[in-house]
Design an enzyme around this catalytic site. Structure first.
Site, PDB file in Angstrom:
ATOM      1  CE  LYS A  13     -21.987  -0.974 -12.175  1.00  0.00           C
ATOM      2  NZ  LYS A  13     -21.978  -2.252 -12.377  1.00  0.00           N
ATOM      3  NE  ARG A  88     -18.551   3.285 -10.767  1.00  0.00           N
ATOM      4  CZ  ARG A  88     -18.554   2.969 -12.072  1.00  0.00           C
ATOM      5  NH1 ARG A  88     -19.634   3.108 -12.439  1.00  0.00           N
ATOM      6  NH2 ARG A  88     -17.351   1.985 -11.978  1.00  0.00           N
ATOM      7  NE  ARG A 127     -17.051  -7.442 -18.757  1.00  0.00           N
ATOM      8  CZ  ARG A 127     -16.705  -6.088 -17.426  1.00  0.00           C
ATOM      9  NH1 ARG A 127     -18.508  -5.719 -17.115  1.00  0.00           N
ATOM     10  NH2 ARG A 127     -16.529  -5.846 -16.294  1.00  0.00           N
ATOM     11  NE  ARG A 162     -14.637  -3.407 -18.983  1.00  0.00           N
ATOM     12  CZ  ARG A 162     -15.687  -3.015 -18.334  1.00  0.00           C
ATOM     13  NH1 ARG A 162     -17.103  -2.505 -18.236  1.00  0.00           N
ATOM     14  NH2 ARG A 162     -15.043  -1.993 -16.876  1.00  0.00           N
ATOM     15  NE  ARG A 173     -13.535  -2.044 -13.337  1.00  0.00           N
ATOM     16  CZ  ARG A 173     -13.918  -3.779 -13.753  1.00  0.00           C
ATOM     17  NH1 ARG A 173     -12.873  -4.152 -14.152  1.00  0.00           N
ATOM     18  NH2 ARG A 173     -15.171  -4.434 -14.527  1.00  0.00           N
TER      19      ARG A 173
HETATM   20  P1  AP5 Z   1     -21.837  -6.563 -16.911  1.00  0.00           P
HETATM   21  O1  AP5 Z   1     -23.686  -6.429 -16.727  1.00  0.00           O
HETATM   22  O2  AP5 Z   1     -21.413  -6.190 -17.910  1.00  0.00           O
HETATM   23  O3  AP5 Z   1     -21.637  -6.299 -15.437  1.00  0.00           O
HETATM   24  P2  AP5 Z   1     -22.103  -4.497 -14.721  1.00  0.00           P
HETATM   25  O4  AP5 Z   1     -22.049  -4.543 -13.845  1.00  0.00           O
HETATM   26  O5  AP5 Z   1     -21.759  -3.554 -15.780  1.00  0.00           O
HETATM   27  O6  AP5 Z   1     -19.988  -4.611 -14.587  1.00  0.00           O
HETATM   28  P3  AP5 Z   1     -19.076  -3.649 -15.290  1.00  0.00           P
HETATM   29  O7  AP5 Z   1     -17.446  -3.972 -14.751  1.00  0.00           O
HETATM   30  O8  AP5 Z   1     -18.487  -2.637 -16.483  1.00  0.00           O
HETATM   31  O9  AP5 Z   1     -19.422  -2.102 -14.041  1.00  0.00           O
HETATM   32  P4  AP5 Z   1     -18.138  -1.705 -13.526  1.00  0.00           P
HETATM   33  O10 AP5 Z   1     -19.074  -0.811 -12.664  1.00  0.00           O
HETATM   34  O11 AP5 Z   1     -17.015  -1.916 -13.357  1.00  0.00           O
HETATM   35  O12 AP5 Z   1     -17.600  -0.986 -15.139  1.00  0.00           O
HETATM   36  P5  AP5 Z   1     -17.772   1.321 -15.442  1.00  0.00           P
HETATM   37  O13 AP5 Z   1     -17.643   0.115 -17.559  1.00  0.00           O
HETATM   38  O14 AP5 Z   1     -18.911   1.777 -15.231  1.00  0.00           O
HETATM   39  O15 AP5 Z   1     -21.724  -8.020 -16.186  1.00  0.00           O
HETATM   40  C1  AP5 Z   1     -20.595  -8.728 -16.276  1.00  0.00           C
HETATM   41  C2  AP5 Z   1     -20.324 -10.196 -16.764  1.00  0.00           C
HETATM   42  O16 AP5 Z   1     -21.548 -11.000 -16.335  1.00  0.00           O
HETATM   43  C3  AP5 Z   1     -20.391 -10.320 -18.231  1.00  0.00           C
HETATM   44  O17 AP5 Z   1     -20.024 -10.981 -18.934  1.00  0.00           O
HETATM   45  C4  AP5 Z   1     -22.216 -10.669 -18.588  1.00  0.00           C
HETATM   46  O18 AP5 Z   1     -22.078 -11.729 -19.185  1.00  0.00           O
HETATM   47  C5  AP5 Z   1     -22.204 -11.588 -17.282  1.00  0.00           C
HETATM   48  N1  AP5 Z   1     -23.649 -11.493 -15.779  1.00  0.00           N
HETATM   49  C6  AP5 Z   1     -24.186 -10.780 -15.834  1.00  0.00           C
HETATM   50  N2  AP5 Z   1     -25.797 -11.531 -16.134  1.00  0.00           N
HETATM   51  C7  AP5 Z   1     -25.502 -12.698 -15.413  1.00  0.00           C
HETATM   52  C8  AP5 Z   1     -26.307 -13.649 -16.099  1.00  0.00           C
HETATM   53  N3  AP5 Z   1     -27.916 -13.045 -14.415  1.00  0.00           N
HETATM   54  N4  AP5 Z   1     -25.956 -15.192 -15.053  1.00  0.00           N
HETATM   55  C9  AP5 Z   1     -24.881 -15.342 -15.943  1.00  0.00           C
HETATM   56  N5  AP5 Z   1     -24.130 -14.303 -16.743  1.00  0.00           N
HETATM   57  C10 AP5 Z   1     -23.886 -13.033 -16.585  1.00  0.00           C
HETATM   58  O19 AP5 Z   1     -16.200   1.515 -15.505  1.00  0.00           O
HETATM   59  C11 AP5 Z   1     -15.588   1.513 -15.894  1.00  0.00           C
HETATM   60  C12 AP5 Z   1     -14.293   2.383 -15.384  1.00  0.00           C
HETATM   61  O20 AP5 Z   1     -14.973   3.920 -15.842  1.00  0.00           O
HETATM   62  C13 AP5 Z   1     -14.452   2.556 -13.694  1.00  0.00           C
HETATM   63  O21 AP5 Z   1     -13.411   2.196 -13.394  1.00  0.00           O
HETATM   64  C14 AP5 Z   1     -14.221   4.117 -13.194  1.00  0.00           C
HETATM   65  O22 AP5 Z   1     -12.430   4.750 -13.915  1.00  0.00           O
HETATM   66  C15 AP5 Z   1     -15.160   4.778 -14.623  1.00  0.00           C
HETATM   67  N6  AP5 Z   1     -15.870   5.433 -14.962  1.00  0.00           N
HETATM   68  C16 AP5 Z   1     -17.351   4.755 -15.054  1.00  0.00           C
HETATM   69  N7  AP5 Z   1     -18.603   5.909 -14.039  1.00  0.00           N
HETATM   70  C17 AP5 Z   1     -18.062   6.562 -13.443  1.00  0.00           C
HETATM   71  C18 AP5 Z   1     -18.623   7.420 -12.947  1.00  0.00           C
HETATM   72  N8  AP5 Z   1     -19.724   7.859 -12.845  1.00  0.00           N
HETATM   73  N9  AP5 Z   1     -17.589   8.360 -12.072  1.00  0.00           N
HETATM   74  C19 AP5 Z   1     -16.009   8.250 -11.716  1.00  0.00           C
HETATM   75  N10 AP5 Z   1     -15.474   7.334 -12.792  1.00  0.00           N
HETATM   76  C20 AP5 Z   1     -16.241   6.413 -13.161  1.00  0.00           C
END
Ligand code: AP5
Length: 216
Positions: A13, A88, A127, A162, A173
């Site tokens: 994402k 979410r 990552r 992270r 997660r």
């Molecule tokens: P990346 O693009 O970083 O993936 P992502 O889908 O953004 O993954 P996240 O882990 O950031 O999502 P998340 O939903 O767990 O975390 P968030 O920060 O929202 O890609 C991942 C890896 O793959 C990278 O190394 C990238 O380079 C690689 N990659 C990507 N595409 C590729 C490709 N095509 N080919 C090769 N490699 C590739 O949330 C964190 C925490 O915050 C949550 O656990 C929760 O506690 C809290 N939180 C956040 N939002 C909310 C909410 N709305 N409600 C409640 N709690 C929340």
């Protein structure tokens, strides 16, 4: 464009949101980044969110909606937004619907990034992220490494792993995603806004989103 990116942790994402933002006027809004910056700065919000995040649990809906209500009113949202990690839960999606109605805004598209589980697990452990809150470029030690001495190729800051990248937190997660967030796929399907793309290529996903928005 006003879009939501749905997908499990590691689905890409953040990577897709940044790519879309670079080539268009819309701003990326990542609740994860907002929360991580709050934790880093030691703000009241950060103190309230930290424990949930480290355990891989969701932060309470009311806290998230407080953040988003004010975020949507910022001037940089005028040209559009790419929501990454929000909503979410079903209550967040319902609250977003009401909020957008109140602000007289319409969503263009909800994209479900469908990536195989084994690919996701591999990506999350490899990552790395730029530590500069204004940059936060996403790296991967296999597919997109930072410089040899671990610096961001864009801003030169250190690239780090992270805090929620432990095996235990990643497992939690992914469970939380299946239980609380995956039901949004049906929710947005019923709203007539959902498109699913099954791909591991960022280029292919970005071009799919651009084409879909362009033809709607
Ligand atoms: P990346 O693009 O970083 O993936 P992502 O889908 O953004 O993954 P996240 O882990 O950031 O999502 P998340 O939903 O767990 O975390 P968030 O920060 O929202 O890609 C991942 C890896 O793959 C990278 O190394 C990238 O380079 C690689 N990659 C990507 N595409 C590729 C490709 N095509 N080919 C090769 N490699 C590739 O949330 C964190 C925490 O915050 C949550 O656990 C929760 O506690 C809290 N939180 C956040 N939002 C909310 C909410 N709305 N409600 C409640 N709690 C929340």
């Amino acid at each position: 464009m006003r879009i939501i990116l749905l997908g499990a942790p590691g689905a890409g994402k953040g990577t897709i949101a940044k790519a879309l933002m670079e080539s268009g006027g819309s701003v990326q809004i990542s609740t994860g980044d907002i929360l991580r910056n709050a934790v880093k700065s030691g703000s009241e919000l950060g103190k309230r969110a930290q424990g949930y995040m480290e355990r891989g649990e969701l932060v309470p809906d009311n806290l998230i909606m407080e953040i988003m209500e004010s975020r949507f009113q910022a001037p940089d949202c005028e040209k559009g937004f790419i929501l990454d990690g929000f909503p979410r839960t079903i209550p967040q999606a319902e609250a977003l619907k009401q909020l957008l109605q109140k602000l007289n805004l319409r969503l263009d598209l909800v994209v479900n990034l469908d990536v195989p589980k084994e690919v996701i697990l591999g990506r999350l452990t490899t990552r790395r992220t730029c530590s500069n809150p204004d940059c936060q470029e996403i790296y991967n030690i296999k597919s997109k490494p930072p410089t040899e001495d671990g610096k961001c190729t864009k801003c030169g800051s250190s690239v780090v792993q992270r805090d929620d990248e432990t095996e235990e937190a990643i497992t939690k997660r992914l469970e939380t995603y299946n239980e609380k967030t995956a039901p949004l796929i049906d929710f947005y399907h019923r709203e007539g806004l959902l498109k699913t793309i099954t791909s591991t290529s960022s280029e292919e996903i970005v071009s799919f989103i651009r084409k879909t928005i362009g033809s709607s």
